[in-house]
Design a protein around this motif. Structure first.
Motif, PDB file in Angstrom:
ATOM      1  N   GLU A  12     -23.762 -64.344  33.925  1.00  0.00           N
ATOM      2  CA  GLU A  12     -23.786 -62.897  34.087  1.00  0.00           C
ATOM      3  C   GLU A  12     -22.507 -62.406  34.756  1.00  0.00           C
ATOM      4  OE1 GLU A  12     -27.336 -62.126  36.235  1.00  0.00           O
ATOM      5  OE2 GLU A  12     -28.645 -62.332  34.488  1.00  0.00           O
ATOM      6  N   ALA A  13     -22.006 -63.170  35.701  1.00  0.00           N
ATOM      7  CA  ALA A  13     -20.766 -62.796  36.380  1.00  0.00           C
ATOM      8  C   ALA A  13     -19.594 -62.822  35.412  1.00  0.00           C
ATOM      9  CB  ALA A  13     -20.503 -63.740  37.558  1.00  0.00           C
ATOM     10  N   ARG A  14     -19.569 -63.832  34.549  1.00  0.00           N
ATOM     11  CA  ARG A  14     -18.496 -63.920  33.559  1.00  0.00           C
ATOM     12  C   ARG A  14     -18.554 -62.753  32.584  1.00  0.00           C
ATOM     13  NH1 ARG A  14     -19.288 -69.626  34.024  1.00  0.00           N
ATOM     14  NH2 ARG A  14     -20.913 -69.595  32.416  1.00  0.00           N
ATOM     15  N   GLU A  15     -19.783 -62.362  32.201  1.00  0.00           N
ATOM     16  CA  GLU A  15     -19.943 -61.239  31.279  1.00  0.00           C
ATOM     17  C   GLU A  15     -19.470 -59.942  31.919  1.00  0.00           C
ATOM     18  OE1 GLU A  15     -20.990 -59.110  27.814  1.00  0.00           O
ATOM     19  OE2 GLU A  15     -20.541 -61.216  28.236  1.00  0.00           O
ATOM     20  N   ARG A  16     -19.811 -59.745  33.200  1.00  0.00           N
ATOM     21  CA  ARG A  16     -19.356 -58.543  33.899  1.00  0.00           C
ATOM     22  C   ARG A  16     -17.837 -58.532  33.989  1.00  0.00           C
ATOM     23  NH1 ARG A  16     -23.803 -59.616  37.310  1.00  0.00           N
ATOM     24  NH2 ARG A  16     -22.421 -60.633  38.822  1.00  0.00           N
ATOM     25  N   ALA A  17     -17.248 -59.686  34.274  1.00  0.00           N
ATOM     26  CA  ALA A  17     -15.792 -59.775  34.381  1.00  0.00           C
ATOM     27  C   ALA A  17     -15.139 -59.469  33.042  1.00  0.00           C
ATOM     28  CB  ALA A  17     -15.385 -61.164  34.870  1.00  0.00           C
ATOM     29  N   ARG A  18     -15.742 -59.965  31.956  1.00  0.00           N
ATOM     30  CA  ARG A  18     -15.177 -59.707  30.624  1.00  0.00           C
ATOM     31  C   ARG A  18     -15.226 -58.220  30.297  1.00  0.00           C
ATOM     32  NH1 ARG A  18     -16.545 -58.573  25.723  1.00  0.00           N
ATOM     33  NH2 ARG A  18     -18.773 -58.486  26.208  1.00  0.00           N
ATOM     34  N   LEU A  19     -16.348 -57.575  30.619  1.00  0.00           N
ATOM     35  CA  LEU A  19     -16.478 -56.150  30.357  1.00  0.00           C
ATOM     36  C   LEU A  19     -15.462 -55.354  31.170  1.00  0.00           C
ATOM     37  CD1 LEU A  19     -20.367 -55.795  30.243  1.00  0.00           C
ATOM     38  CD2 LEU A  19     -18.781 -55.684  28.316  1.00  0.00           C
ATOM     39  N   GLN A  20     -15.228 -55.774  32.404  1.00  0.00           N
ATOM     40  CA  GLN A  20     -14.242 -55.087  33.229  1.00  0.00           C
ATOM     41  C   GLN A  20     -12.843 -55.244  32.659  1.00  0.00           C
ATOM     42  OE1 GLN A  20     -14.905 -56.841  37.075  1.00  0.00           O
ATOM     43  NE2 GLN A  20     -16.681 -55.558  37.537  1.00  0.00           N
ATOM     44  N   VAL A  21     -12.534 -56.428  32.145  1.00  0.00           N
ATOM     45  CA  VAL A  21     -11.221 -56.660  31.527  1.00  0.00           C
ATOM     46  C   VAL A  21     -11.075 -55.799  30.281  1.00  0.00           C
ATOM     47  CG1 VAL A  21      -9.822 -58.354  30.282  1.00  0.00           C
ATOM     48  CG2 VAL A  21     -10.888 -58.978  32.450  1.00  0.00           C
ATOM     49  N   ASP A  22     -12.119 -55.746  29.454  1.00  0.00           N
ATOM     50  CA  ASP A  22     -12.071 -54.937  28.234  1.00  0.00           C
ATOM     51  C   ASP A  22     -11.874 -53.461  28.562  1.00  0.00           C
ATOM     52  OD1 ASP A  22     -12.437 -57.215  26.749  1.00  0.00           O
ATOM     53  OD2 ASP A  22     -14.573 -56.874  26.357  1.00  0.00           O
ATOM     54  N   GLU A  23     -12.568 -52.993  29.581  1.00  0.00           N
ATOM     55  CA  GLU A  23     -12.455 -51.588  29.976  1.00  0.00           C
ATOM     56  C   GLU A  23     -11.047 -51.279  30.474  1.00  0.00           C
ATOM     57  OE1 GLU A  23     -14.553 -48.352  33.039  1.00  0.00           O
ATOM     58  OE2 GLU A  23     -15.261 -50.423  32.932  1.00  0.00           O
ATOM     59  N   ARG A  24     -10.496 -52.192  31.289  1.00  0.00           N
ATOM     60  CA  ARG A  24      -9.151 -51.969  31.820  1.00  0.00           C
ATOM     61  C   ARG A  24      -8.113 -52.033  30.706  1.00  0.00           C
ATOM     62  NH1 ARG A  24      -6.089 -48.977  34.494  1.00  0.00           N
ATOM     63  NH2 ARG A  24      -4.588 -49.925  35.941  1.00  0.00           N
ATOM     64  N   ARG A  25      -8.290 -52.947  29.749  1.00  0.00           N
ATOM     65  CA  ARG A  25      -7.370 -53.019  28.610  1.00  0.00           C
ATOM     66  C   ARG A  25      -7.391 -51.711  27.823  1.00  0.00           C
ATOM     67  NH1 ARG A  25      -5.456 -57.748  26.054  1.00  0.00           N
ATOM     68  NH2 ARG A  25      -5.869 -56.700  24.064  1.00  0.00           N
ATOM     69  N   ALA A  26      -8.587 -51.151  27.621  1.00  0.00           N
ATOM     70  CA  ALA A  26      -8.709 -49.894  26.885  1.00  0.00           C
ATOM     71  C   ALA A  26      -7.993 -48.762  27.619  1.00  0.00           C
ATOM     72  CB  ALA A  26     -10.182 -49.547  26.684  1.00  0.00           C
ATOM     73  N   GLN A  27      -8.098 -48.745  28.942  1.00  0.00           N
ATOM     74  CA  GLN A  27      -7.409 -47.722  29.725  1.00  0.00           C
ATOM     75  C   GLN A  27      -5.894 -47.865  29.599  1.00  0.00           C
ATOM     76  OE1 GLN A  27      -9.027 -48.465  33.610  1.00  0.00           O
ATOM     77  NE2 GLN A  27     -10.897 -47.279  33.251  1.00  0.00           N
ATOM     78  N   LEU A  28      -5.414 -49.101  29.616  1.00  0.00           N
ATOM     79  CA  LEU A  28      -3.979 -49.343  29.496  1.00  0.00           C
ATOM     80  C   LEU A  28      -3.473 -48.970  28.104  1.00  0.00           C
ATOM     81  CD1 LEU A  28      -3.754 -52.738  31.422  1.00  0.00           C
ATOM     82  CD2 LEU A  28      -2.770 -50.543  32.139  1.00  0.00           C
ATOM     83  N   VAL A  29      -4.288 -49.250  27.093  1.00  0.00           N
ATOM     84  CA  VAL A  29      -3.904 -48.889  25.724  1.00  0.00           C
ATOM     85  C   VAL A  29      -3.795 -47.374  25.591  1.00  0.00           C
ATOM     86  CG1 VAL A  29      -4.749 -48.803  23.344  1.00  0.00           C
ATOM     87  CG2 VAL A  29      -4.736 -50.965  24.592  1.00  0.00           C
ATOM     88  N   GLU A  30      -4.731 -46.652  26.177  1.00  0.00           N
ATOM     89  CA  GLU A  30      -4.672 -45.186  26.139  1.00  0.00           C
ATOM     90  C   GLU A  30      -3.390 -44.682  26.791  1.00  0.00           C
ATOM     91  OE1 GLU A  30      -7.360 -41.298  27.474  1.00  0.00           O
ATOM     92  OE2 GLU A  30      -8.096 -43.335  27.797  1.00  0.00           O
ATOM     93  N   LEU A  31      -3.013 -45.291  27.901  1.00  0.00           N
ATOM     94  CA  LEU A  31      -1.756 -44.939  28.548  1.00  0.00           C
ATOM     95  C   LEU A  31      -0.578 -45.280  27.644  1.00  0.00           C
ATOM     96  CD1 LEU A  31      -0.044 -44.104  31.019  1.00  0.00           C
ATOM     97  CD2 LEU A  31      -0.219 -46.482  31.809  1.00  0.00           C
ATOM     98  N   GLY A  32      -0.646 -46.425  26.992  1.00  0.00           N
ATOM     99  CA  GLY A  32       0.428 -46.845  26.107  1.00  0.00           C
ATOM    100  C   GLY A  32       0.673 -45.876  24.977  1.00  0.00           C
ATOM    101  N   LEU A  33      -0.390 -45.296  24.425  1.00  0.00           N
ATOM    102  CA  LEU A  33      -0.235 -44.317  23.356  1.00  0.00           C
ATOM    103  C   LEU A  33       0.616 -43.144  23.811  1.00  0.00           C
ATOM    104  CD1 LEU A  33      -3.870 -44.290  21.934  1.00  0.00           C
ATOM    105  CD2 LEU A  33      -1.846 -45.215  20.822  1.00  0.00           C
ATOM    106  N   LYS A  34       0.394 -42.723  25.038  1.00  0.00           N
ATOM    107  CA  LYS A  34       1.177 -41.609  25.589  1.00  0.00           C
ATOM    108  C   LYS A  34       2.621 -42.038  25.835  1.00  0.00           C
ATOM    109  CE  LYS A  34       1.289 -38.378  29.487  1.00  0.00           C
ATOM    110  NZ  LYS A  34       2.637 -38.733  29.978  1.00  0.00           N
ATOM    111  N   LEU A  35       2.810 -43.183  26.448  1.00  0.00           N
ATOM    112  CA  LEU A  35       4.154 -43.623  26.800  1.00  0.00           C
ATOM    113  C   LEU A  35       5.028 -43.864  25.570  1.00  0.00           C
ATOM    114  CD1 LEU A  35       3.335 -46.141  29.693  1.00  0.00           C
ATOM    115  CD2 LEU A  35       4.184 -43.796  29.900  1.00  0.00           C
ATOM    116  N   PHE A  36       4.466 -44.541  24.557  1.00  0.00           N
ATOM    117  CA  PHE A  36       5.264 -44.882  23.383  1.00  0.00           C
ATOM    118  C   PHE A  36       5.508 -43.684  22.473  1.00  0.00           C
ATOM    119  CE2 PHE A  36       3.842 -49.366  24.195  1.00  0.00           C
ATOM    120  CZ  PHE A  36       5.113 -49.876  24.407  1.00  0.00           C
ATOM    121  N   SER A  37       4.764 -42.601  22.665  1.00  0.00           N
ATOM    122  CA  SER A  37       5.051 -41.391  21.900  1.00  0.00           C
ATOM    123  C   SER A  37       6.191 -40.602  22.535  1.00  0.00           C
ATOM    124  CB  SER A  37       3.807 -40.514  21.800  1.00  0.00           C
ATOM    125  OG  SER A  37       3.477 -39.954  23.055  1.00  0.00           O
ATOM    126  N   GLU A  38       6.434 -40.856  23.822  1.00  0.00           N
ATOM    127  CA  GLU A  38       7.487 -40.136  24.533  1.00  0.00           C
ATOM    128  C   GLU A  38       8.809 -40.891  24.553  1.00  0.00           C
ATOM    129  OE1 GLU A  38       5.647 -39.751  28.317  1.00  0.00           O
ATOM    130  OE2 GLU A  38       4.416 -38.013  27.740  1.00  0.00           O
TER     131      GLU A  38
END
Length: 211
Positions: A12-38
């Motif tokens: 369960e701890a590993r699953e929570r950690a994986r979900l947290q990594v996925d969520e953080r990756r998604a946040q970084l990707v959203e930021l990347g869309l903005k940065l690479f358009s500028e």
């Protein structure tokens, strides 16, 4: 009633950690869309990305092994968002559904201009992975459109015509975003009229669309 084996706390701890990594990756990707358009790929360093995200460069490498991988992830995310947004409800060559899909396409481009520009103007030199993502998006649009129009068995002539129309949609949308000198509804109608003209040119106009 029989129950499956209970998951252990480490699992369960590993699953929570994986979900947290996925969520953080998604946040970084959203930021990347903005940065690479500028800024272009070459202008934006990994230090710039980490600074904009408020994290260390080492932590950024925890989520993405390289700037190239990070960039490819942003392009893929923009492509999937655009495809999902423009998938109309219903089946068949319904003109209203096709118009609605065009509306959603232009709305996405307008509301998420940075993501759209990042997708359509993407490319790291001759990076094969990024080019493949963009070309796959175009091919999926063509396949979806052909299916909607009842053109499942596309001839090369029809395929080339639809691919050319998709290219026109991309180019005109980019110009429209840069100039904003035409109402969105007028651009939508123009694109619809050009689709009809394209289908007529290759003798592939469904009666519902022609009407």
């Amino acid at each position: 009633m029989a129950r499956g084996p209970r998951r252990s706390e480490p699992d369960e701890a590993r699953e929570r950690a994986r979900l947290q990594v996925d969520e953080r990756r998604a946040q970084l990707v959203e930021l990347g869309l903005k940065l690479f358009s500028e800024r272009s790929y070459d202008e934006l360093s990994i230090d710039d990305i980490a600074s904009a995200a408020g994290i260390s460069k080492g932590l950024l490498y925890h989520y993405f092994s390289s700037k190239r991988e990070f960039y490819a992830a942003t392009v893929r995310s923009a492509a999937e968002s655009l495809l999902a947004r423009t998938d109309p409800a219903g089946d068949g060559p319904d003109p209203e559904a096709l118009l609605a899909a065009l509306d959603q396409y232009l709305l996405f481009a307008e509301e998420h201009a940075s993501a759209y520009v990042a997708l359509m103007r993407s490319g790291v030199g001759h990076d094969a992975e990024v080019a493949a993502i963009v070309e796959d998006t175009r091919a999926r649009f063509v396949t979806r459109l052909a299916g909607r129009l009842g053109l499942g068995d596309m001839t090369p002539r029809v395929r080339l015509a639809l691919r050319g129309w998709v290219g026109f949609v991309e180019g005109s949308s980019l110009d429209w975003l840069a100039r904003r000198d035409l109402p969105r509804e007028e651009l939508r109608d123009l694109l619809a009229q050009l689709l009809l003209a394209t289908l007529m040119a290759v003798d592939a106009t469904p009666p519902e669309v022609a009407a």
